[in-house]
Design an enzyme around this catalytic site. Structure first.
Site, PDB file in Angstrom:
ATOM      1  N   LYS A 170      35.227   2.819  -7.338  1.00 56.70           N
ATOM      2  CA  LYS A 170      36.143   3.962  -7.325  1.00 56.70           C
ATOM      3  C   LYS A 170      36.640   4.181  -8.755  1.00 56.70           C
ATOM      4  O   LYS A 170      37.508   3.466  -9.230  1.00 56.70           O
ATOM      5  CB  LYS A 170      37.355   3.739  -6.418  1.00 56.70           C
ATOM      6  CG  LYS A 170      38.195   5.033  -6.263  1.00 56.70           C
ATOM      7  CD  LYS A 170      39.607   4.786  -5.809  1.00 56.70           C
ATOM      8  CE  LYS A 170      40.578   4.603  -6.957  1.00 56.70           C
ATOM      9  NZ  LYS A 170      40.789   5.826  -7.783  1.00 56.70           N
ATOM     10  N   GLY A 201      38.359   9.173  -5.247  1.00 54.06           N
ATOM     11  CA  GLY A 201      39.551   9.345  -4.428  1.00 54.06           C
ATOM     12  C   GLY A 201      40.778   8.778  -5.096  1.00 54.06           C
ATOM     13  O   GLY A 201      40.732   8.256  -6.215  1.00 54.06           O
ATOM     14  N   GLY A 203      44.287   6.253  -5.287  1.00 59.74           N
ATOM     15  CA  GLY A 203      44.568   4.847  -5.040  1.00 59.74           C
ATOM     16  C   GLY A 203      44.938   4.561  -3.597  1.00 59.74           C
ATOM     17  O   GLY A 203      44.328   3.690  -2.948  1.00 59.74           O
ATOM     18  N   PRO A 204      45.907   5.273  -3.021  1.00 59.08           N
ATOM     19  CA  PRO A 204      46.295   4.988  -1.644  1.00 59.08           C
ATOM     20  C   PRO A 204      45.196   5.262  -0.630  1.00 59.08           C
ATOM     21  O   PRO A 204      45.032   4.495   0.337  1.00 59.08           O
ATOM     22  CB  PRO A 204      47.498   5.930  -1.427  1.00 59.08           C
ATOM     23  CG  PRO A 204      48.046   6.174  -2.786  1.00 59.08           C
ATOM     24  CD  PRO A 204      46.852   6.201  -3.694  1.00 59.08           C
ATOM     25  N   VAL A 206      41.769   5.590  -1.088  1.00 61.60           N
ATOM     26  CA  VAL A 206      40.477   4.922  -1.277  1.00 61.60           C
ATOM     27  C   VAL A 206      40.658   3.510  -1.845  1.00 61.60           C
ATOM     28  O   VAL A 206      40.142   2.539  -1.288  1.00 61.60           O
ATOM     29  CB  VAL A 206      39.543   5.759  -2.180  1.00 61.60           C
ATOM     30  CG1 VAL A 206      38.264   4.989  -2.502  1.00 61.60           C
ATOM     31  CG2 VAL A 206      39.190   7.075  -1.497  1.00 61.60           C
ATOM     32  N   GLY A 207      41.398   3.386  -2.949  1.00 69.58           N
ATOM     33  CA  GLY A 207      41.544   2.080  -3.589  1.00 69.58           C
ATOM     34  C   GLY A 207      42.148   1.032  -2.671  1.00 69.58           C
ATOM     35  O   GLY A 207      41.621  -0.085  -2.555  1.00 69.58           O
ATOM     36  N   GLU A 245      42.860  -6.818 -14.573  1.00 71.69           N
ATOM     37  CA  GLU A 245      43.219  -6.618 -15.979  1.00 71.69           C
ATOM     38  C   GLU A 245      44.262  -5.527 -15.975  1.00 71.69           C
ATOM     39  O   GLU A 245      43.974  -4.375 -15.657  1.00 71.69           O
ATOM     40  CB  GLU A 245      41.984  -6.252 -16.801  1.00 71.69           C
ATOM     41  CG  GLU A 245      42.233  -6.285 -18.295  1.00 71.69           C
ATOM     42  CD  GLU A 245      42.503  -4.904 -18.847  1.00 71.69           C
ATOM     43  OE1 GLU A 245      43.694  -4.613 -19.123  1.00 71.69           O
ATOM     44  OE2 GLU A 245      41.557  -4.135 -19.012  1.00 71.69           O
ATOM     45  N   CYS A 279      45.400  -0.681 -23.184  1.00 71.46           N
ATOM     46  CA  CYS A 279      46.302  -1.693 -22.643  1.00 71.46           C
ATOM     47  C   CYS A 279      46.569  -2.816 -23.631  1.00 71.46           C
ATOM     48  O   CYS A 279      47.596  -3.497 -23.538  1.00 71.46           O
ATOM     49  CB  CYS A 279      45.744  -2.248 -21.342  1.00 71.46           C
ATOM     50  SG  CYS A 279      44.010  -2.702 -21.455  1.00 71.46           S
ATOM     51  N   GLU A 379      55.528  -0.484 -21.099  1.00 71.60           N
ATOM     52  CA  GLU A 379      54.253  -0.027 -21.652  1.00 71.60           C
ATOM     53  C   GLU A 379      54.283   1.499 -21.734  1.00 71.60           C
ATOM     54  O   GLU A 379      54.354   2.177 -20.712  1.00 71.60           O
ATOM     55  CB  GLU A 379      53.095  -0.499 -20.780  1.00 71.60           C
ATOM     56  CG  GLU A 379      51.738  -0.190 -21.355  1.00 71.60           C
ATOM     57  CD  GLU A 379      50.597  -0.739 -20.513  1.00 71.60           C
ATOM     58  OE1 GLU A 379      49.583  -1.162 -21.100  1.00 71.60           O
ATOM     59  OE2 GLU A 379      50.715  -0.745 -19.277  1.00 71.60           O
TER      60      GLU A 379
END
Length: 475
Positions: A170, A201, A203-204, A206-207, A245, A279, A379
């Site tokens: 994804k 898709g 996150g909610p 599909v992930g 990560e 990051c 961040e």
């Protein structure tokens, strides 16, 4: 364009189970330029079933067969290199030269490094009468971010293939087109059906479904620490492996014996690369207190040399940040820095001059930052640098480690032995001394809330393997 509204499942391009589409925004214009399909649980179930069915046969492929597949993937990737660079430039606003030389190059580099590491990788050893075997973990859910799309896709797909795993990818729905091109690369390379699957898709929708799926054996996730916590909690119910990560707030210690002007100026450009959307960017620069004011002037000059603008134009150093959400977040944090009393050296709120649309950020440097300020803790993920003064080296190390993150740290010194001594005390997965060249064979991953597991080359292959001890196997 023909595959933008489709998913790649079981070796073919298919329509989504439920026809829902999302605009893909060009961050330099704030306008939609294409649409992608958004997946649902039904699409995830179909993709995971394909990966599960493919696993028994693919896991038994020989090392030579898997190497041949990786080499074909590399060849097809190189054929689509310019397409990939153009896609990354448009979907996330990377200047086209940077998209070619860094973004597309990262995927190519990781494919080459994985192949080289895989050629030397041993999957079996004997200790006495026990044989230890490294076997593929199974079906893997790969969830990747928008900021270095090909870097993270290849960092997961290539070692998973080397290990003998099957997978569902994804990509980020914010920057998805390069991922679709990568799926076309996998198809052209002749990946067996079901070995590699792609579902776009949110996150909610599909992930998280992938992370909690009972037939997924491992989740490899790159993204924010907030999202990583959700992934880990979702995966916990099925006790699957989770490699992550996550975020970072990396310190850059300029030691008193460093070549000061170069160390500070290079620290600015390193922090602002990819419009600050990395990051592991060195976002907290620690300088000797007695040279703090000098550092601000050097940093100001370095930041103001950078040209921000249309990613398709020549001579552009920084494009926009990826989205309105990111733009608004960065503006809020810049305002917080001012409100909390940091010295605004250059940049500040709003767009750069002569840019009245697009998610462009003014390259911003703050001085007189203390480590309890919001801009030193959160961040930011934009071209914003905080400069913090320190009185002693011991205090610098203490400030550097005073963060919930631990992805990367940087040390600048004219004395390599001195730099090594400081590096040994920094709590980070990667420590970079004197801005070294990128090493594709070094382990990449974090301490603390920056994640777990390691990526790149053989380190990544190891993460996709289970360890089996066959006791009494014999000599």
């Amino acid at each position: 364009m023909s595959n933008h509204l489709k998913f790649f499942i079981d070796g073919v391009w298919v329509e989504p189970a439920i026809p829902v589409a999302l605009d893909v925004i060009d961050p330099s214009t704030e306008e939609a330029y294409t649409r992608i399909a958004l997946g649902s649980k039904a699409d995830v179930d179909k993709a995971v079933a394909a990966a599960k069915a493919a696993f028994p046969a693919f896991s038994q492929w020989s090392k030579e067969e898997r190497l041949a597949l990786l080499r074909r993937i590399l060849a097809e990737y190189e054929k689509r290199y310019e397409d990939i660079a153009q896609a990354v430039s448009q979907e996330m606003g990377a200047p086209i030269g940077f998209a070619r030389d860094a973004q597309a190059a990262a995927g190519q580099g990781h494919l080459k490094a994985t192949i080289e590491a895989f050629e030397a990788y041993e999957f079996r050893e004997t200790r006495g009468t026990t044989t230890i075997v490294k076997e593929p973990i199974g079906v893997c859910a790969l969830i990747t971010p928008w900021n270095w799309p090909l870097n993270q896709i290849v960092c997961k797909v290539a070692p998973a293939i080397a290990a003998g795993c099957t997978m569902v990818l994804k990509p980020s729905e914010i920057a998805p087109i390069s991922g679709i091109i990568f799926a076309e690369v996998m198809e052209a390379a002749g990946a067996p059906k079901g070995v590699f699957n792609l579902v776009n898709g949110t996150g909610p929708d599909v992930g998280q479904v992938m992370a909690g799926h009972p037939d997924v054996d491992m989740v490899s996730f790159t993204g924010s620490t907030r999202a990583g916590v959700i992934v880990a909690k979702t995966a916990a119910d099925t006790v699957k492996r989770v490699a992550q990560e996550l975020g970072g707030k990396s310190p850059n210690i300029i030691l008193s014996d460093a070549e000061f002007e170069k160390a500070v100026a290079d620290g600015v450009t390193t922090c602002f690369g990819n419009s600050g959307q990395s990051c592991d960017a060195p976002t907290r620069m620690l300088v000797p207190a007695k040279r703090h004011d000098e550092a601000l002037q050097i940093a100001k000059a370095a930041a103001e040399k950078l040209k921000t603008g249309d990613p398709r134009a020549d001579g552009i150093d920084l494009g926009p940040v990826v989205s309105r959400i990111q733009f608004d977040k960065i503006q809020r944090l810049i305002e917080a820095g001012i409100a909390e009393g940091a010295t605004l050296v250059t940049g500040g709120p709003g767009r750069p001059e002569n840019l009245n649309r697009g998610y462009y950020i003014r390259p911003t440097v703050f001085g007189n930052v203390s480590n309890d300020m919001t801009i030193a803790r959160e961040e930011i993920f934009g071209p914003v640098l905080s400069i913090l003064p320190y009185e002693t080296e011991e205090q610098a190390i203490e400030i550097a480690n005073d963060t919930p993150y631990g992805l990367a740290a940087y040390v600048q010194s004219g004395d390599l032995v001195h730099a090594r001594r400081v590096a040994a005390r920094l709590r980070a997965g990667s420590v970079f001394i004197n801005y070294p060249e990128w090493d594709l064979f070094a382990p990449f991953g974090g301490f603390k809330q920056s994640g777990n597991g390691r990526e790149y080359a053989d380190w990544a292959i190891h993460d996709f393997l289970e360890i089996k001890g066959i006791v009494g196997y014999g000599v």
